[in-house]
Design a protein around this motif. Structure first.
Motif, PDB file in Angstrom:
ATOM      1  N   UNK C  87       9.339   1.521   9.830  1.00 50.78           N
ATOM      2  CA  UNK C  87       9.230   2.837  10.461  1.00 50.78           C
ATOM      3  C   UNK C  87      10.094   3.886   9.740  1.00 50.78           C
ATOM      4  N   UNK C  88      10.414   3.603   8.481  1.00 47.13           N
ATOM      5  CA  UNK C  88      11.233   4.535   7.704  1.00 47.13           C
ATOM      6  C   UNK C  88      10.447   5.196   6.581  1.00 47.13           C
ATOM      7  N   UNK C  89      11.031   5.181   5.376  1.00 46.12           N
ATOM      8  CA  UNK C  89      10.424   5.906   4.267  1.00 46.12           C
ATOM      9  C   UNK C  89       9.397   5.110   3.472  1.00 46.12           C
ATOM     10  N   UNK C  90       9.424   3.798   3.597  1.00 48.41           N
ATOM     11  CA  UNK C  90       8.484   3.012   2.802  1.00 48.41           C
ATOM     12  C   UNK C  90       7.143   2.912   3.516  1.00 48.41           C
ATOM     13  N   UNK C  91       6.072   3.080   2.743  1.00 48.04           N
ATOM     14  CA  UNK C  91       4.726   3.147   3.326  1.00 48.04           C
ATOM     15  C   UNK C  91       3.903   1.895   3.112  1.00 48.04           C
ATOM     16  N   UNK C  92       4.247   1.127   2.088  1.00 48.08           N
ATOM     17  CA  UNK C  92       3.428  -0.043   1.781  1.00 48.08           C
ATOM     18  C   UNK C  92       4.323  -1.191   1.383  1.00 48.08           C
ATOM     19  N   UNK C  93       3.970  -2.393   1.853  1.00 47.60           N
ATOM     20  CA  UNK C  93       4.769  -3.567   1.531  1.00 47.60           C
ATOM     21  C   UNK C  93       4.263  -4.192   0.236  1.00 47.60           C
ATOM     22  N   UNK C  94       5.204  -4.768  -0.515  1.00 40.92           N
ATOM     23  CA  UNK C  94       4.841  -5.455  -1.760  1.00 40.92           C
ATOM     24  C   UNK C  94       3.785  -6.529  -1.511  1.00 40.92           C
ATOM     25  N   UNK C  95       3.770  -7.116  -0.334  1.00 35.48           N
ATOM     26  CA  UNK C  95       2.782  -8.177  -0.070  1.00 35.48           C
ATOM     27  C   UNK C  95       1.368  -7.634  -0.246  1.00 35.48           C
ATOM     28  N   UNK C  96       1.099  -6.470   0.357  1.00 41.60           N
ATOM     29  CA  UNK C  96      -0.242  -5.903   0.229  1.00 41.60           C
ATOM     30  C   UNK C  96      -0.476  -5.317  -1.164  1.00 41.60           C
ATOM     31  N   UNK C  97       0.514  -4.602  -1.680  1.00 44.69           N
ATOM     32  CA  UNK C  97       0.338  -3.988  -2.997  1.00 44.69           C
ATOM     33  C   UNK C  97       0.039  -5.055  -4.053  1.00 44.69           C
ATOM     34  N   UNK C  98       0.829  -6.119  -4.027  1.00 46.69           N
ATOM     35  CA  UNK C  98       0.630  -7.191  -5.009  1.00 46.69           C
ATOM     36  C   UNK C  98      -0.694  -7.908  -4.778  1.00 46.69           C
ATOM     37  N   UNK C  99      -1.032  -8.107  -3.522  1.00 47.40           N
ATOM     38  CA  UNK C  99      -2.291  -8.785  -3.206  1.00 47.40           C
ATOM     39  C   UNK C  99      -3.484  -7.986  -3.684  1.00 47.40           C
ATOM     40  N   UNK C 100      -3.469  -6.705  -3.405  1.00 45.62           N
ATOM     41  CA  UNK C 100      -4.601  -5.858  -3.788  1.00 45.62           C
ATOM     42  C   UNK C 100      -4.700  -5.746  -5.310  1.00 45.62           C
TER      43      UNK C 100
END
Lengths: 318, 318, 318
Positions: C87-100
């Motif tokens: 709920x802060x400044x980061x919008x996307x987790x490495x899990x999804x970014x790396x997966x995609x």
């Protein structure tokens, strides 16, 4: 030809215009060239739409791989001074940057605008000349401090396409603008036009005189209406002052210089040209830009025509 | 089809889904297409991961050359107003930008988010509609103020792949988020779902009602648990308020709407979907995203599937 | 080999050097490979000139399509923490970014510098290790918090090319710099050099000791002049302190450590190396860089040589 930095690098501008049009027609007919194995780095210190996209498209059309590099945001801040002790904000010297890029690519294209604060740096082409000095591959000027030859080459191609008489009257007119702009486009337009068979007229308010060495054989006319009379082409452009005491400054925003339909009516149904981007209703009125005699989109399209010719020559594409 | 701006540009969505999957399988089997000689400009006003990379990859797969252009950082600030006297911050009018890019490329793709402050501008698609108006080549919507059809097309392909019954129960559920987000993804999901054979349910807290014209035949259920009961697909998404008085605002961050394993247990072992990027443990808990029924990566993968189909159709790739 | 994150991923460094040179010569002779249908994403969190351009060129030379992604300016701010409530400044987790990204590309290359403020995060390779963990395709290190193996591989190729004796004396020398720099280049140089048949000497002021596990068999010599005596190669580099109490800090800017012609005269006409960018007259004097024994441009050229070998292996290019 080893570089494309100004018209001085082009022996036969008229021959180039002819060849550039033939090359354009060939690509329209046969499609892009096969991959040549050659590559170019497009190095940007400043914003760009036409130059960026037309260079990429021209390279693609010739089978050249282009690599865009936005140096300010993607790379290291460059140092251009000789002998500097680099303990400040600059991280990499042009000597190394140019040397490395020369070993990676078959040509380097550079866009680096005028400072408008340091006349000597600008008119000695401090940045572009350092690239030329330290690159071991051809350097292409994508608008330097004082010139924009890819634009002017496209301009000449456009005039060649639209001219209805052998020696057209071509008028370069200053027009107002809210911010200080470089003289590069106007300079190069004069450079190139001086080599063509034009009746060349330069019109601007007092205080906007350009470098006499560049103005050359152009006739200077301070009365815009007189200048427009009988013109075949009106090329509008803003520039800031060149004179030493006010170099790079906006010395007038005189709105009476905006290009209007009334002024265009003074001409011989002249075609309207501008390098773009253009501020509507400041440089020229909507009615001029949207009228039947505006050829600014075709002119911008010839940025690909001119870029293709330059790339083909410099990279020796067959 | 002349543009791809919303589902209204697609006559037969079900046929497109089938064709898109066939095209994907063909490319997986035979590899990318040979170079077509065609090119596209991908124009970004806003950040992007999937849209940017999937469009580039889809273009590559079809032998289309793509040119990325980050307009805000690389180009000139655009003016979209008609008749404006451009003596302020905007340097180039959409008329010229669209005209020039149309002369360089075979299609223009645009990403321009909602303002969330000017509802009328957003819902009249001020930016996208100006591109459509002034481009002479096909325009592709890479997420506009109010819609994201490339996403929804991918969503439908994903549901088609995973559905176990002819008419699945598909639930679009609002979920909390710390910042105000556009309604574009939710709108397009509803647009497209309304054209499919789904039992379509929309669930959200009071105050997050969407445009009734877009909600269409979806059943609105304010009790999230009831909505989830027996669902085959849960599509989670946050959006800000649509109602005039609070347009674009966060009117609730109700954490009880976060998608949890407990809520997923109310479903018919529903697949979990989200367009990404997703804020973990805010929109949905880790256990949902990392569980066996999450299909968000496959869904994101279909962004290439949908982009390929759109590019193939609009650029007439054989 | 599944990733290229450090020398630990390379079984036979000497064999790789030989193969890399053969591959370079083949490409120089026969031109770039035909398009392979394979693609790579080059993901940048930090600035770059050589790494960016050499990776793009190497990919092109092998017929691999490369897609540059400047995550900070073009994408979403990534979250690397496990279990975080986002709920802060980061919008996307490495899990999804790396997966995609893994589903879009055949490999992912990442550049993410050290924080220099969180030693544990840096030396546990918080960012790179999360990419390795969550990517399902090969990951390539384009400079991580603590290592830069593409650079060191190029360094070894360069030494191989220029060495005049079977077992050259190779000296890694600290040199002053106005800002705090990571230890990555020095670490990787030591990693790789320890696997080669060198007389390896490390010289730096007290306080700049590196991780003993990485220093390995290198002899540490605090007297720079003694270290240079009889050297065949001088590799200059700045790094900030490694010791816990002063981690990431500049503990000395001692100008007496600048590499001068006088110091180079102590060597066995040593070749001068640096990874670039180099601050002239701070790290080394102009006379050293511009002298006949500087091989920094050739060294930078081998960034393509090393990148080609890594890409060919990881993407199984034939």
């Amino acid at each position: 030809m080893t570089n494309f930095c100004s018209i001085k690098d082009v022996e036969d501008p008229a021959g180039w215009i002819k060849e550039a049009i033939e090359l354009k027609e060939k690509i329209e007919k046969d499609g892009p060239f096969a991959r040549s194995g050659k590559s170019i780095c497009l190095l940007f210190f400043n914003p760009s739409l036409r130059t960026r996209l037309s260079m990429q498209k021209a390279a693609y059309n010739l089978g050249i791989e282009s690599f865009v590099f936005n140096l300010n945001s993607e790379g290291w801040q460059l140092e251009f001074g000789d002998g500097v002790v680099m303990n400040g904000n600059t991280s990499e010297h042009i000597i190394e940057a140019a040397g490395v890029m020369s070993s990676y690519f078959d040509a380097i294209a550079v866009r680096a605008f005028a400072t408008l604060t340091h006349k000597q740096d600008d008119y000695q082409e401090k940045i572009l000349s350092q690239f030329v000095k330290y690159c071991s591959v051809p350097v292409i000027n994508m608008e330097s401090a004082t010139s924009h030859p890819l634009q002017s080459f496209a301009d000449m191609i456009t005039i060649e396409q639209f001219k209805k008489v052998a020696k057209p009257k071509v008028v370069l007119s200053w027009a107002p603008h809210p911010k200080a702009l470089p003289q590069a486009v106007a300079n190069s337009f004069l450079h190139w036009s001086n080599r063509m068979d034009y009746e060349l007229v330069l019109t601007h308010p007092k205080g906007y005189e350009l470098d006499p060495a560049i103005v050359g054989n152009a006739r200077v006319e301070y009365d815009q209406n007189k200048a427009f009379s009988g013109a075949d082409f009106i090329y509008a452009k803003n520039w800031s002052a060149f004179n030493d005491e006010v170099y790079g400054q906006v010395v007038s925003k005189d709105e009476s210089w905006t290009i209007t339909p009334e002024k265009m009516a003074l001409t011989n149904q002249a075609k309207f040209m501008h390098c773009l981007p253009i501020r509507r209703n400041v440089i020229a009125m909507d009615a001029v830009l949207d009228g039947p005699d505006s050829i600014v989109i075709t002119q911008a399209g010839h940025r690909i025509t001119s870029a293709q010719m330059v790339l083909k020559q410099l990279l020796n594409i067959k």
